[in-house]
Scaffold this active site. Structure first.
Site: not given
Ligand code: CAA
Length: 285
Positions: A122, A143, A155, A193
């Site tokens: 992440s 991801h 992602e 993130n």
């Protein structure tokens, strides 16, 4: 290699993310081998896969027979070498660079040079994870979002040496799993993130500094911005330890604007990690 050459998918780690990835790959028709270090973790992964498949069946989104077939396509193991026949592997182990590098080193030894080696990290650097293998062009970030079987997007993260062919396969594979993709460069936190962690931390600070009751911080963001969960609810859902760890990685790379909220650290120190421990910002059955 292209998408049609992928028959078998390996998943390293049978936790929340690994189990979810194994499930969506099996539902898409792939044979899946999922590995964790101890049989009890493998068993627990199968428990969450079966529970999730049952929910899809219960709401009529999947036939019972399709769910059973998907379950039967997944094999569990504690032996990493059992993934040697996989055409694409997704690593979803703990967010520690040295642990991930060790897994990638072992995968590079046992898998074919053609195998796509993806990491579900992440926040860690894809380039750094890839640096331990002799084929960094085959390493890519995939991801997934939590809960994997429900969330619509994945992602795709491009490391320094990731080849275009590998990036293309990563997009096509995620799309075959019925996910939409977007692409991010290998910069800390990628897209999601980088933006989500400060949002969560600011929500925690707003509560801690008395701007509003926790329920109203969450309600405010839910009702005011149309997100399904407010920041404190989402922190509990993702895991407070995961949020703290990601925030600290981002802070180390991007500076003080990513400093984790004090109350987040304190709750993690107290062992209140969110839904998974029964208490975080809220309490759970
Ligand atoms: N498997 C199967 N179905 C599931 C499921 C699972 N694991 N989890 C939820 N569902 C289904 C439920 O059965 C339900 O279906 P129906 O509406 O048809 O009944 C539906 O999803 C909604 O679930 P719930 O009613 O239990 O609860 P909800 O409406 O609050 O939805 C949620 C739960 C899908 C998690 C929703 O709240 C949500 O989307 N929250 C935001 C999650 C999010 O932002 N995730 C990304 C976090 S960031 C990340 O993962 C990246 C990282 O690196 C940290």
């Amino acid at each position: 290699m292209n998408l049609d050459d992928i028959d078998t998918v390996g998943v390293v780690g049978a936790g929340t993310m690994g189990a979810g990835i194994a499930q969506v790959a099996a539902v898409a028709g792939y044979d899946v081998v999922v590995r964790d270090v101890e049989q009890r973790f493998v068993d627990s992964g199968f428990g969450s896969i079966e529970g999730s498949l049952d929910r899809f069946v219960a709401r009529g989104d999947l036939d019972r027979s399709a769910a059973d077939d998907a379950r039967d396509r997944i094999e569990g193991t504690t032996d990493l070498a059992a993934l040697s026949g996989a055409d694409l592997v997704v690593e979803a182990v703990t967010e520690e660079l040295s642990v991930k590098q060790s897994v990638f080193g072992d995968l590079a030894e046992s898998c074919s040079p053609e195998t796509v080696l993806a990491t579900n990290t992440s926040t860690l650097s894809i380039t750094s994870i890839a640096s331990v293998v002799d084929r960094p062009e085959r390493v890519v970030g995939l991801h997934f979002m939590n809960p994997v079987p429900v969330m619509a997007g994945v992602e795709v993260v491009v490391g320094e040496h990731t080849s275009e062919a590998t990036v293309d396969i990563a997009h096509a594979f995620a799309e075959r799993l019925d996910k939409e993709t977007w692409e991010a460069d290998d910069k800390p936190g990628f897209v999601v993130n980088r933006v989500l962690m400060p949002w969560i931390n600011e929500g925690i600070r707003a509560y801690d500094e008395g701007v509003a009751e926790k329920g109203d911080v969450d309600r405010g963001l839910r009702l005011g911005t149309n997100v399904p969960m407010g920041p404190l609810e989402l922190a509990d859902h993702v895991g407070l330890d995961v949020v703290l760890d990601a925030s600290e990685t981002l802070q180390a790379e991007l500076g003080d604007r990513y400093r984790p909220a004090y109350l987040l650290k304190r709750k993690v120190e107290a062992g209140d990690l969110g839904k998974k421990t029964g208490a975080g910002f809220y309490e759970y059955e």
